[in-house]
Design an enzyme around this catalytic site. Structure first.
Site, PDB file in Angstrom:
ATOM      1  N   GLU A 287       0.887  -1.176   0.000  1.00  0.00           N
ATOM      2  CA  GLU A 287       0.000   0.000   0.000  1.00  0.00           C
ATOM      3  C   GLU A 287       0.908   1.203   0.000  1.00  0.00           C
ATOM      4  OE1 GLU A 287      -1.466   3.178   0.844  1.00  0.00           O
ATOM      5  OE2 GLU A 287      -1.923   2.469   2.864  1.00  0.00           O
ATOM      6  N   CYS A 321      -2.206   8.528   4.095  1.00  0.00           N
ATOM      7  CA  CYS A 321      -2.192   8.254   2.659  1.00  0.00           C
ATOM      8  C   CYS A 321      -3.537   8.578   2.039  1.00  0.00           C
ATOM      9  CB  CYS A 321      -1.790   6.809   2.386  1.00  0.00           C
ATOM     10  SG  CYS A 321      -2.782   5.596   3.262  1.00  0.00           S
TER      11      CYS A 321
END
Length: 519
Positions: A287, A321
């Site tokens: 990720e 994020c």
């Protein structure tokens, strides 16, 4: 074992005097433990190295949170051997026995939630609310993945074939390397590590330097719950000395990573090349961040959109994020949006040391982040119009004020490059078509949101806005385990969905077994 139905852990309401008092007491307790030294733990063995590093409070850089060990490549070999040895028994432990330990960890973590939140306030500069949510998410990961493992261990549905008895079972992969980030130092670390462990794998974890004390607290909880030695190995150190040797080791079967695009691509490249004595294709679960947009349509509830942008942009100082770093606003409401945005930012954001319960905006995590964000602010002054922030806060720590740039070109550096800090770019769109075109114009595809009262436009966003997590008429942060399976497209990662029903499949392999009935 009585298994309760999965339910997300509720967040703490710190407006209640009793909850505030509990958090204040936990902070005081944790402050009394600052500066202690923590060990590398491999196969249950506690190790101290000659080289050490200090984890410091980003709100007050003179304050040492803990002293950690700098591991090296020689300890990588020891850790792999310990994890391999533990795998022989752990992989043959029933799903029920494994989940019993992980469920117990969730109970211990819940009991220690204010203490764990306090460590995050001090070590990585989270506000009370953000730190408490981090603990809740970690608890949810432990419980959710345990439930998923129990389901995965049940007989799987196959087409009936009378001459044979057939079954499909999911078996663990082997030894995994977990390389975890600092921005969700308990939640992401816990989810990455124990998804693999509950599925029957053993893990070597290299936590981020900036949150290594919190990783040691997770190890304490695992040991208290009775996790066997060698199943979870904690190896602190830097990427070149620990991370890369783990990634390329021929007996490491999978790598689970959360962090920057650059490091994730490097890991993927290293893992793709087979090494001598390697008998498998390594599996990489990555990720890698985003450049996330909120589209504000001319038919939006403008006040709701403004608040959603502010909270999505500046929650945990923009160090998520999933954070909104681009607001793409329809031309007809652009000027009004900017006016409301600057006013709402001043209303909502209270800057300061996150030990203060009323503060919701603290420091960025370290000097490198401070320097990088400051450099982007200077770029922004050339590429756009500064509306708010753009300067530094309390010099005792790494404080950068919430920053807004208007009139950013969709292809400008500020609109394309991940900053990972409290810098918002506002981009003018001619119309809704143009807004969606801009929203899709980066290499990333993690989160995004659209504010509009027009159902047809929302349906178009579902089809055309290419992100892993799309939110309609709400902010683009705050994914909940089991409710919003989380993970992105393109350069945002390997399309894995943490906290979703298929996540454990990434840490298992399917084995089909057939037996002829009359043989």
């Amino acid at each position: 074992m009585q298994v309760k139905e999965f339910k997300n852990l509720s967040f703490t309401d710190f407006s209640r005097p009793d909850k505030r008092a509990q958090m204040e007491a936990a902070l005081a307790k944790v402050r009394g433990q600052l500066g202690r030294e923590y060990d590398i733990i491999i196969g249950g063995r506690r190790i101290r190295s000659e080289n050490k590093f200090k984890s410091c409070n980003p709100a007050n850089t003179a304050e040492v949170i803990g002293v950690m060990q700098e591991g090296g490549s020689e300890l990588v070999e020891e850790a792999v051997r310990a994890a391999e040895k533990a795998f022989q028994s752990w992989s043959r432990t029933s799903a029920q026995e494994r989940t019993e330990i992980v469920f117990k960890m969730a109970d211990i973590m819940t009991e220690r939630r204010y203490e764990l939140a306090s460590w995050m306030v001090l070590e990585v500069g989270k506000s009370w609310v953000e730190a408490d949510a981090d603990v809740a998410e970690a608890v949810d990961f432990l419980n959710y993945y345990s439930h998923q493992m129990l389901d995965l261990a049940k007989p799987q549905p196959l087409v009936d074939y009378p001459p044979e008895e057939n079954e499909l079972v999911y078996i663990p992969l082997g030894v995994g390397a977990v390389i975890s980030p600092w921005n969700f130092p308990l939640a992401i670390l816990t989810g990455m590590t124990f998804a693999g462990i509950v599925a029957g794998n053993t893990v070597i974890c290299k936590p981020a330097h900036d949150s290594a004390v919190i990783a040691s607290k997770l190890m304490e909880i695992a040991q208290a719950a009775g996790l066997p030695d060698g199943v979870f190995n904690l190896l602190t150190g830097r990427g070149p000395e620990v991370g890369e040797p783990l990634v390329v080791h021929p007996r490491v079967r999978f790598i689970s990573f959360t962090g920057s695009k650059e490091v994730g691509l490097r890991i993927n490249e290293l893992a793709a090349k087979p090494r001598p004595d390697q008998i498998w294709i390594k599996r990489v679960v990555a990720e890698m961040g985003g450049k996330d947009s909120i589209v504000v349509d001319e038919e939006a509830d403008l006040d709701a959109a403004v608040e959603g942008v502010v909270r999505s942009s500046y929650g945990y100082q923009g160090q998520k994020c999933s954070a909104c770093s681009r607001a793409i606003v329809a031309d007809s409401i652009y000027d009004l949006f900017l006016e409301k945005l600057t006013r709402k930012t001043k209303e909502i954001i209270k800057e300061g040391d996150p030990q203060d319960p009323d503060v919701n905006f603290g420091p960025v995590v370290n000097s490198q982040a401070f320097k990088k964000i400051s450099e982007y602010i200077e770029i922004g002054k050339q590429e756009g119009r500064l509306l708010a922030g753009g300067d530094k806060g309390d010099p005792k720590g790494y404080f950068i004020r919430p920053t807004i740039f208007a009139d950013i070109d969709p292809k400008a550096r500020l609109a394309q490059e991940e900053i990972f800090g409290p810098v918002l770019s506002v981009i003018r769109a001619r119309d809704y078509d143009h807004a969606l075109e801009i929203a899709n114009n980066t290499v990333f595809g993690l989160t995004g949101a659209v504010y509009s009262k027009n159902p047809e436009k929302l349906q178009r966003a579902k089809r055309e806005f290419h992100v892993g997590n799309l939110y309609l008429n709400r902010g683009c942060t705050g994914a909940l385990v089991g409710i919003h399976p989380f993970g992105g497209f393109n350069m945002s990662g390997t399309d894995s969905k943490a906290g979703g029903p298929d996540y454990l499949l990434l840490f298992t392999q399917a084995k089909s077994i057939a037996r002829l009935k009359d043989a």
